[in-house]
Design a protein around this motif. Structure first.
Motif, short mmCIF file in Angstrom:
data_model
loop_
_atom_site.label_atom_id
_atom_site.label_comp_id
_atom_site.label_asym_id
_atom_site.label_seq_id
_atom_site.Cartn_x
_atom_site.Cartn_y
_atom_site.Cartn_z
N TYR A 169 12.66 0.01 -1.03
CA TYR A 169 14.05 -0.46 -1.11
C TYR A 169 14.20 -1.44 -2.25
O TYR A 169 13.35 -2.31 -2.46
CB TYR A 169 14.42 -1.13 0.22
CG TYR A 169 15.79 -1.75 0.23
CD1 TYR A 169 16.92 -0.98 0.51
CD2 TYR A 169 15.96 -3.10 -0.06
CE1 TYR A 169 18.17 -1.56 0.52
CE2 TYR A 169 17.21 -3.67 -0.06
CZ TYR A 169 18.31 -2.91 0.24
OH TYR A 169 19.56 -3.48 0.23
N LYS A 182 0.86 -1.18 0.00
CA LYS A 182 0.00 0.00 0.00
C LYS A 182 0.90 1.23 0.00
O LYS A 182 2.07 1.16 0.37
CB LYS A 182 -0.95 0.00 1.18
CG LYS A 182 -0.32 0.20 2.53
CD LYS A 182 -1.40 0.26 3.57
CE LYS A 182 -0.80 0.49 4.94
NZ LYS A 182 -1.81 0.56 5.97
N SER A 207 17.73 9.67 9.38
CA SER A 207 17.50 9.31 10.78
C SER A 207 16.00 9.12 11.02
O SER A 207 15.19 9.64 10.26
CB SER A 207 18.02 10.42 11.69
OG SER A 207 17.15 11.52 11.62
N PRO A 208 15.64 8.39 12.08
CA PRO A 208 14.21 8.22 12.37
C PRO A 208 13.50 9.56 12.56
O PRO A 208 12.32 9.70 12.28
CB PRO A 208 14.20 7.41 13.67
CG PRO A 208 15.49 6.67 13.65
CD PRO A 208 16.47 7.59 12.99
N THR A 209 14.23 10.58 13.04
CA THR A 209 13.61 11.88 13.30
C THR A 209 13.33 12.65 12.00
O THR A 209 12.25 13.17 11.80
CB THR A 209 14.52 12.74 14.20
OG1 THR A 209 15.07 11.90 15.19
CG2 THR A 209 13.77 13.88 14.82
N ILE A 221 2.79 4.21 1.05
CA ILE A 221 3.17 4.88 2.30
C ILE A 221 4.26 5.92 2.07
O ILE A 221 4.63 6.64 2.99
CB ILE A 221 3.65 3.88 3.37
CG1 ILE A 221 4.89 3.12 2.91
CG2 ILE A 221 2.55 2.92 3.77
CD1 ILE A 221 5.63 2.47 4.06
N GLY A 281 14.47 11.54 8.71
CA GLY A 281 14.62 10.80 7.45
C GLY A 281 13.28 10.53 6.78
O GLY A 281 12.23 11.01 7.21
N VAL A 282 13.35 9.76 5.70
CA VAL A 282 12.13 9.42 4.96
C VAL A 282 12.08 7.90 4.76
O VAL A 282 13.10 7.24 4.68
CB VAL A 282 12.07 10.11 3.58
CG1 VAL A 282 11.91 11.61 3.73
CG2 VAL A 282 13.28 9.78 2.72
N ILE A 283 10.88 7.38 4.72
CA ILE A 283 10.68 5.98 4.39
C ILE A 283 10.77 5.87 2.87
O ILE A 283 10.24 6.71 2.14
CB ILE A 283 9.30 5.49 4.86
CG1 ILE A 283 9.16 5.65 6.38
CG2 ILE A 283 9.04 4.05 4.43
CD1 ILE A 283 10.06 4.78 7.21
N GLN A 301 7.73 -6.75 -1.76
CA GLN A 301 8.26 -5.39 -1.65
C GLN A 301 9.01 -5.27 -0.33
O GLN A 301 8.78 -6.05 0.59
CB GLN A 301 7.12 -4.37 -1.67
CG GLN A 301 6.30 -4.34 -2.94
CD GLN A 301 5.28 -5.45 -3.01
OE1 GLN A 301 4.70 -5.84 -2.01
NE2 GLN A 301 5.06 -5.98 -4.21
N LYS A 302 9.89 -4.30 -0.27
CA LYS A 302 10.61 -4.04 0.97
C LYS A 302 10.82 -2.53 1.11
O LYS A 302 11.10 -1.85 0.12
CB LYS A 302 11.96 -4.75 0.94
CG LYS A 302 12.63 -4.83 2.29
CD LYS A 302 11.95 -5.80 3.21
CE LYS A 302 12.60 -5.82 4.59
NZ LYS A 302 11.74 -6.53 5.55
N TYR A 303 10.69 -2.06 2.33
CA TYR A 303 10.86 -0.62 2.57
C TYR A 303 12.01 -0.40 3.55
O TYR A 303 12.39 -1.31 4.30
CB TYR A 303 9.56 -0.02 3.09
CG TYR A 303 8.53 0.10 2.00
CD1 TYR A 303 8.32 1.28 1.31
CD2 TYR A 303 7.78 -1.01 1.60
CE1 TYR A 303 7.41 1.37 0.28
CE2 TYR A 303 6.87 -0.94 0.56
CZ TYR A 303 6.68 0.26 -0.08
OH TYR A 303 5.78 0.34 -1.13
N THR A 304 12.55 0.79 3.53
CA THR A 304 13.69 1.11 4.39
C THR A 304 13.59 2.56 4.84
O THR A 304 12.76 3.32 4.34
CB THR A 304 15.01 0.85 3.64
OG1 THR A 304 16.09 0.98 4.55
CG2 THR A 304 15.22 1.83 2.50
N LEU A 305 14.44 2.90 5.79
CA LEU A 305 14.50 4.29 6.24
C LEU A 305 15.74 4.92 5.64
O LEU A 305 16.83 4.37 5.76
CB LEU A 305 14.56 4.35 7.77
CG LEU A 305 14.71 5.73 8.39
CD1 LEU A 305 13.45 6.57 8.19
CD2 LEU A 305 15.04 5.63 9.87
#
Lengths: 283, 234
Positions: free
Chosen positions: B129, B61, B120-122, B63, B124-126, B113-117
């Motif tokens: 991948y 989906k 940084s978590p603060t 994101i 960064g962006v998704i 599918q695979k997603y990554t960051l």
């Protein structure tokens, strides 16, 4: 007796030179201003619906709405012979009186403006504030509306929101959650870690980076306790969390690794003797 | 399979079936891919069904708008430029088009599918991948699974830099298709940790057809300037 409209309109109201006609003009200008503000704000929302996030779009629409209403009010005020420059003179005392009277309103208003510009929360965010958990439905000028997870409407004054600890679960792009997985002491922990990592790898939203981490955390009385740290997109972490644990359990069991029941091994120093009946003595 | 269809049609490519068939006067769009089925009844007098590859950020989906391709590390000397080829994941979009409007009907793809960051978590962006090798020439690809990205890398800074990933904003993505699916992109290395990436609106081979973009409507052309990679590229 004839009814003359012009005469009616020119009836003084007893406050300065204000007549019914002027009062009507004031009301008409304000009404037109409000209708115009609503139309413009609606069109701003519509025009930006594809281009701006919902919270920024709402903020802009509200700014436009209130700016037009203030403008209409300023345009309409001379009809009541209200000299705006008089405000500067009267402002000192009146401001003081109004200030005391509307302290909480102003406080909420200022807090609301800070909330809108500082963005600790946005519309749609999942938050916990003032012991209320839910998603932000609206950030208004004086209050913030939260819909709790069981669908209840809660209005919190902006001052309370602003001065409380705000926990925003989705402010950052990604967040981590933890599983505790217990396996039997006789199971191979390395194999369990490999299987758990393999299952996590198959989930699209269990992020590749930061990489998931599965490790032996401690040796319990009844089990070897593994901990899994998994990162997921902040807005999707719940679906990842609810999806993966059962898959990990099933994958472990399919490979002969089981989650143990609490158990206690009891040793008798002199063995166990069963008296009466046909029990046999055990060494 | 990619192309435009009017009325009823049936296309079967390997494990993919896409068809619009008429049952009792109702036209039903049906898709089967990787064991999953999707159906919609189409009510249309003049509409066409368009099937083409789309930006690969919609499944399972939507994101994110970002695509991150990781590849074998490359060391690039100051001032050097090089064009290489990468693979990127392909998602197939099905649109219904009429004279006045176009709407996405279905998006599907092979594989997972695979997603990554990225970052940084603060801050960064998704990102979606994908892992690719680096190819000096156009590699062989299955057009329903992978596309070819021609990436021109230019190192404008004064130091050697190592590059092993590139991040794009998929709303800028221009995809063309013919015998294979392709996109052309640029990566300008500004400092040791910062680069600018963008897509070029040009076919990789003459005669390729431009895909309908899923995200065209969301873009504001005046501020469409690619993506600034601020979190490093290795």
């Amino acid at each position: 007796m004839t009814f003359n409209v012009t005469e009616v309109l020119e009836i003084p109201l007893g406050v300065g030179d204000i007549t019914v006609e002027r009062l009507l003009y004031f009301a008409v200008i304000l009404t037109v201003g409000v209708i115009f503000a609503k139309v413009v704000a609606t069109n701003v929302r519509r025009a930006l619906s594809e281009r701006l996030p919902v919270n920024e779009r709402e903020l802009l629409a509200k700014l436009v709405y209130y700016a037009i209403i203030i403008w209409a009010f300023v345009v309409a005020l001379p009809q009541l012979e209200f000299d705006l420059s008089g405000l500067l003179v009267a402002g000192g005392i009146a401001g003081l009186v109004i200030g005391f009277a509307s302290q909480s309103v102003v406080s909420n208003l200022i807090s609301g403006l800070f909330l809108m510009f500082e963005h600790p929360i946005r519309i749609g965010d999942n938050i916990n504030v003032a012991d209320v958990s839910g998603s932000v439905e609206d950030i208004r000028v004086l209050s913030t509306v939260i819909k709790t997870y069981d669908g209840i409407y809660i209005r919190i004054p902006n001052e309370k929101v602003f001065t409380s600890n705000i926990t925003n679960y989705v402010h950052n792009a990604a967040r981590r959650f933890t599983y505790e997985i217990r396996i039997r002491h006789q199971d191979d922990a390395n194999e369990a870690i490999r299987i758990a990592k393999e299952v996590i790898e198959t989930h699209p939203f269990a992020l590749k980076s930061p990489a998931p981490s599965v490790f032996v955390d401690n040796l319990g009385d009844n089990s070897v306790n593994l901990t899994a740290y998994i990162w997921a997109p902040a807005r999707n972490w719940w679906e990842v969390r609810t999806d993966l644990l059962w898959k990990i359990k099933r994958a472990l069991e399919e490979n002969g690794i089981e989650i143990p029941f609490p158990q206690r091994t009891v040793w008798f120093a002199d063995g166990l003797e069963v008296k009466g009946g046909s029990g046999e003595r055990k060494e | 399979m990619f192309g435009r269809y009017r009325g009823t049609f049936r296309r079967e490519c390997g494990d993919i079936l896409v068809e619009a068939e008429s049952v009792d006067g109702l036209v039903t769009y049906r898709r089967r891919c990787a064991g999953q089925t999707f159906e919609r009844i189409l009510v249309s007098n003049t509409g066409e069904v368009v099937i083409n590859p789309v930006e690969p950020v919609n499944l399972p989906k939507e994101i994110t708008d970002f695509l991150l391709v990781e590849f074998s590390p490359m060391m690039i000397e100051p001032g050097a430029s090089r064009t290489v080829y990468l693979k990127f994941p392909v998602e197939i979009g099905v649109f219904v088009e009429s004279a006045r409007d176009i709407e996405v009907l279905d998006v599907f793809a092979f594989g997972t599918q695979k997603y990554t960051l990225y970052g940084s978590p603060t801050n960064g962006v998704i990102a979606r991948y994908y892992e690719s090798a680096v190819y000096p020439e156009i590699p062989q690809v299955d057009p329903f699974r992978e596309g070819v990205m021609e990436l021109s890398i230019h190192n404008t800074c004064r130091e050697w830099v190592e590059v092993s990933r590139v991040v794009f904003e998929s709303t800028d993505m221009k995809i063309y298709y013919g015998d294979f699916v392709a996109a052309t992109a640029t990566m300008k290395l500004l400092t040791k940790t910062m680069a600018e990436t963008d897509f070029v609106d040009a076919p990789l081979r003459p005669g390729m057809v431009k895909s309908i973009e899923l995200y065209t409507a969301r873009k504001i052309p005046a501020i469409d300037r690619g993506y600034l990679m601020e979190w490093g590229f290795s």
